[in-house]
Every structure is written in C-alpha cells, then in structure tokens.
Design a protein around this motif. Structure first.
Motif, short mmCIF file in Angstrom:
data_model
loop_
_atom_site.label_atom_id
_atom_site.label_comp_id
_atom_site.label_asym_id
_atom_site.label_seq_id
_atom_site.Cartn_x
_atom_site.Cartn_y
_atom_site.Cartn_z
N ASP A 74 47.34 -7.43 61.86
CA ASP A 74 46.01 -6.84 61.86
C ASP A 74 46.11 -5.47 61.20
O ASP A 74 47.02 -4.70 61.50
N LEU A 75 45.16 -5.19 60.33
CA LEU A 75 45.17 -3.93 59.60
C LEU A 75 44.63 -2.81 60.48
O LEU A 75 43.50 -2.86 60.94
N VAL A 76 45.45 -1.78 60.68
CA VAL A 76 45.07 -0.60 61.46
C VAL A 76 44.38 0.41 60.56
O VAL A 76 43.39 1.03 60.93
N GLY A 77 44.93 0.58 59.35
CA GLY A 77 44.36 1.52 58.40
C GLY A 77 45.07 1.42 57.07
O GLY A 77 46.17 0.88 56.99
N PHE A 78 44.42 1.96 56.02
CA PHE A 78 45.03 1.91 54.70
C PHE A 78 44.54 3.07 53.85
O PHE A 78 43.46 3.61 54.06
N ALA A 79 45.37 3.43 52.88
CA ALA A 79 44.99 4.39 51.85
C ALA A 79 45.40 3.77 50.52
O ALA A 79 46.56 3.39 50.34
N HIS A 125 48.57 6.48 40.94
CA HIS A 125 49.91 7.04 40.77
C HIS A 125 49.93 8.56 40.77
O HIS A 125 50.94 9.18 41.08
N ASP A 126 48.79 9.20 40.47
CA ASP A 126 48.72 10.66 40.44
C ASP A 126 48.35 11.27 41.79
O ASP A 126 48.15 12.48 41.90
N GLY A 127 48.26 10.44 42.83
CA GLY A 127 47.96 10.94 44.16
C GLY A 127 46.48 11.03 44.49
O GLY A 127 46.12 11.54 45.55
N TYR A 128 45.63 10.51 43.62
CA TYR A 128 44.20 10.50 43.92
C TYR A 128 43.91 9.35 44.87
O TYR A 128 44.21 8.19 44.57
N ILE A 129 43.34 9.66 46.03
CA ILE A 129 43.04 8.65 47.04
C ILE A 129 41.70 8.01 46.72
O ILE A 129 40.66 8.67 46.76
N LEU A 130 41.74 6.72 46.40
CA LEU A 130 40.53 5.97 46.09
C LEU A 130 39.80 5.56 47.36
O LEU A 130 38.58 5.64 47.43
N PHE A 131 40.55 5.09 48.34
CA PHE A 131 39.97 4.63 49.61
C PHE A 131 40.91 5.04 50.74
O PHE A 131 42.12 4.94 50.60
N LEU A 132 40.33 5.45 51.83
CA LEU A 132 41.07 5.76 53.04
C LEU A 132 40.22 5.28 54.20
O LEU A 132 39.05 5.67 54.33
N GLU A 151 46.27 10.78 59.15
CA GLU A 151 47.22 11.80 58.73
C GLU A 151 48.47 11.17 58.12
O GLU A 151 48.97 11.61 57.09
N ARG A 152 48.98 10.14 58.78
CA ARG A 152 50.19 9.48 58.28
C ARG A 152 49.95 8.81 56.93
O ARG A 152 50.83 8.79 56.07
N LEU A 153 48.75 8.26 56.75
CA LEU A 153 48.44 7.64 55.46
C LEU A 153 48.38 8.68 54.34
O LEU A 153 48.94 8.47 53.26
N VAL A 154 47.75 9.81 54.60
CA VAL A 154 47.71 10.88 53.59
C VAL A 154 49.12 11.40 53.34
O VAL A 154 49.50 11.66 52.19
N ALA A 155 49.92 11.52 54.40
CA ALA A 155 51.30 11.97 54.24
C ALA A 155 52.10 11.01 53.37
O ALA A 155 52.92 11.44 52.55
N ALA A 156 51.87 9.72 53.52
CA ALA A 156 52.58 8.73 52.70
C ALA A 156 52.22 8.89 51.23
O ALA A 156 53.08 8.81 50.35
N VAL A 157 50.94 9.14 50.95
CA VAL A 157 50.52 9.39 49.57
C VAL A 157 51.19 10.65 49.06
O VAL A 157 51.74 10.68 47.95
N ALA A 158 51.18 11.72 49.86
CA ALA A 158 51.76 13.00 49.45
C ALA A 158 53.26 12.89 49.19
O ALA A 158 53.79 13.58 48.32
N GLU A 159 53.91 12.02 49.93
CA GLU A 159 55.36 11.85 49.77
C GLU A 159 55.70 11.27 48.39
O GLU A 159 56.76 11.57 47.83
#
Length: 159
Positions: free
Chosen positions: A60-65, A69-76, A89-97
């Motif tokens: 079951d999907l809890v959340g997604f981002a 490739h340039d770090g622009y979040i299309l959907f969160l 927060e963890r999803l944004v952190a994964a993108v930032a990583e």
C-alpha cells in the motif's frame, strides 16, 4: 498510524506504483481540491521522473515524491492516514540526497503545503500568476542554502 514501511525508488520510465500514486493523488484532490491533473498528464510526468515512495509490507502506498533529475518536485503526496508522521519530510530528503538543489511550485492558497515547505527551509523565489489551469497563482519555492538545511533533511532519512 505507525506501521513498518519500506522506501522504494521507482526509476524513470517505470509504471511501478503509477496507478496507486494516481489513486492517492485523486483521493487528496477530492478531499482538498488540490493536485488537479488529467491522468495522461500525470502518467507522462510520473514516467519521466524518479519516484521516491514509501510502501507498507502489503504494497500500500503511504506517500510519494516524483522528481526530475534536477531536483524539481513534480508531485508530492502523503496518504492522509499517515500525515504528520514525517513521511513528507523523508520524501523531500530523498530528493535532496540525489539532487544539487530542490524546488517546486505550490498554490498560493495551499497554506498547508506552504507551511510544510517553509518548515523544511524552502524559500519563495517568485510568484507566478495564472500558473495553474484554473488560473490560480503559484509560488516557485527552492530549498534554502542556509547551513544546516541538508543536515536537517539527512536526519529525516535516518528515521
């Protein structure tokens, strides 16, 4: 709601979790009037993005981002049943990583999103009138470069 979850990265070009992400997005849209897109637009953008997701052992999907490739979040999106538990927060952190910078757009009327992004250290870069299909204005936000922001996000990944 505390439950064991697994982080999953869906590579560009994959449909893995696409329909679950669409369903989650649509539930949020129906409840809050946000995240309005056509399925074709959403699916196209999803496939062109790297998708960071949290799923339960039952898949079951809890959340997604979904991020470019340039770090622009299309959907969160985080399932309302799991909001407030740090998944956003963890999803944004994964993108930032994986990116040199992180940015996104948010509706000027979406106070919850704006509060969330500010909490993480995002700054409003500019206001764009008539950005959305319905004519609403958007803020373009970028994760600030203040010292400690990346460390703070790394902290979320360790949770």
């Amino acid at each position: 709601m505390s439950v064991t979850v697994e982080k999953r990265v869906v590579p560009r070009g994959s449909d893995d979790l696409l329909e679950q992400a669409w369903d989650l997005k649509e539930r949020i849209r129906a409840e809050h009037g946000l995240l309005r897109q056509r399925h074709g637009f959403f699916a196209n953008a999803y496939r062109r993005a790297t998708v960071y997701a949290y799923v339960t052992p039952d898949d079951d999907l809890v959340g997604f981002a979904a991020a470019r490739h340039d770090g622009y979040i299309l959907f969160l999106a985080v399932d309302p049943a799991y909001q407030g538990e740090g998944f956003g927060e963890r999803l944004v952190a994964a993108v930032a990583e994986d990116a040199d910078s992180v940015s996104c757009h948010a509706r000027v009327s979406n106070a919850n999103a704006l509060d969330f992004y500010r909490h993480l250290g995002f700054e409003i870069v500019r206001e764009i009138e008539n950005y959305y299909e319905d004519g609403e204005t958007a803020y373009y936000l970028r994760l600030g470069e203040r010292e400690g922001i990346r460390e703070k996000l790394s902290e979320y990944l360790r949770r």
